[in-house]
Design an enzyme around this catalytic site. Structure first.
Site, PDB file in Angstrom:
ATOM      1  N   ASP A 123       0.955  -1.100  -0.141  1.00 50.64           N
ATOM      2  CA  ASP A 123      -0.094   0.038   0.003  1.00 50.64           C
ATOM      3  C   ASP A 123       0.760   1.287  -0.063  1.00 50.64           C
ATOM      4  OD1 ASP A 123      -2.519   1.538   0.444  1.00 50.64           O
ATOM      5  OD2 ASP A 123      -1.931   2.208   2.248  1.00 50.64           O
ATOM      6  N   ASP A 141      -3.113   0.801   7.362  1.00 52.82           N
ATOM      7  CA  ASP A 141      -2.719   0.716   5.999  1.00 52.82           C
ATOM      8  C   ASP A 141      -2.110  -0.966   5.784  1.00 52.82           C
ATOM      9  OD1 ASP A 141      -2.679   3.421   5.253  1.00 52.82           O
ATOM     10  OD2 ASP A 141      -1.070   3.674   6.877  1.00 52.82           O
ATOM     11  N   GLU A 148      -1.439  -0.872  -5.933  1.00 56.11           N
ATOM     12  CA  GLU A 148      -2.751  -0.387  -6.409  1.00 56.11           C
ATOM     13  C   GLU A 148      -2.481   0.883  -7.303  1.00 56.11           C
ATOM     14  OE1 GLU A 148      -6.927   0.585  -3.844  1.00 56.11           O
ATOM     15  OE2 GLU A 148      -4.836   0.515  -2.809  1.00 56.11           O
TER      16      GLU A 148
END
Ligand code: ZN
Length: 298
Positions: free
Chosen positions: A93, A260, A177
């Site tokens: 992330d 996170d 992502e």
């Protein structure tokens, strides 16, 4: 006499920016020099032994007046075949508080040099704008600013190289992502921080390092609620404001999971789904090195 539209000032091409030229014929590499067509050989410091067939040379002049030649050679070696069984998958992330947080619970802080550099750049930018156009002082101030930018870019690239090297060496697939990055760039308040974190640069470096080893960089580019979903039970909430740092799940009752890390685990799971959809084999738990949710709370 009919009047035409008022004439415009000519648009000058930038003289100071980065310039480059590409050559693929009539090129040669000598001892400490490169040969380009129609030019006397150019002295060059050649950093590495170059073996293989010379394909092209690209000359670049940076804004600070340094010249670089990048040399493309064909070494005849095939790129390694891509791994069909993926044993270790890492979800990453990319955030604002940290540059990268992975599904194993590791956090890489945003390097401090960016913050320091920003103040320095602002000072030099101001000095430049105080100088009179066309003056010698201005040229000097411009060079100073360009040098500071160049130093920052080099430091940042170096940092990204080390991080991407480590992530790819330690795993067979890395999942990131990308859509979230795009969305955050639209938000102007966040944009500066993100430009600093420069996720794009990191993703690019991850991609080619993965390729070179036959490993996989999985980009999750469709929207999914990585921060709003419980990695343990899949429960989804409507809102997860940035100010809330831990995940307390109304679904399964898990409490105090770092938001996170929760997101990174979700990203990893999405990546495993995507790898399998592409026909690759991923072991049952995707080679998870931990038993799951509870151990993440650390
Ligand atoms: Zn849950």
């Amino acid at each position: 006499m009919s009047s035409k539209l008022p004439a415009r000032y000519p648009r000058f091409k930038r003289k100071h920016g980065k310039q480059s030229s590409y050559h693929c014929t009539g090129i040669k590499l000598g001892q400490g020099e490169i040969k380009l067509p129609k030019l006397t050989p150019i002295k060059a410091r050649i950093h590495r032994d170059i073996t293989g067939t010379l394909k092209s040379i690209t000359l670049t002049r940076t804004t600070t007046g340094k010249y670089y030649a990048s040399v493309l050679v064909d070494d005849g070696e095939e790129a390694p075949a891509s791994l069909q069984t993926v044993g270790t998958v890492l979800g990453v992330d990319m955030g604002l508080t940290h540059l990268a947080i992975d599904s194993e619970g590791n956090k890489t802080a945003n390097p401090r040099f960016l913050k320091q550099a920003r103040a320095n750049l602002r000072r030099k930018q101001k000095a430049l704008s105080r100088c009179q156009k066309g003056s010698k002082g201005r040229a000097k101030a411009r060079l100073k600013l360009a040098k500071a930018h160049e130093r920052l870019a080099n430091t940042r690239a170096d940092f990204q190289h080390k991080l991407s090297r480590q992530l790819i060496d330690d795993n067979q697939a890395v999942v990131v992502e990308t859509l979230k990055v795009k969305n955050m760039l639209k938000n102007r308040k966040l944009a500066k921080h993100i430009a600093d974190a420069s996720w794009y640069g990191l993703i690019q470096k991850l991609a080619y390092k993965a390729d070179a080893q036959g490993k996989h960089l999985v980009k999750i580019d469709q929207w999914f609620a990585s921060t709003k979903t419980c990695a343990g039970c899949g429960h989804k909430v409507d809102k997860m404001p940035l100010s809330i740092r831990t995940w307390d799940c109304p679904g399964c009752g898990t409490k105090g999971i770092d938001r996170d890390i929760n997101a990174a685990i979700n990203i990893r799971q999405q990546g495993i789904i995507k790898l399998r959809a592409e026909g690759l084999s991923v072991p049952a738990n995707g080679g998870m090195r931990q038993s799951g949710h509870a151990s993440v709370a650390a």
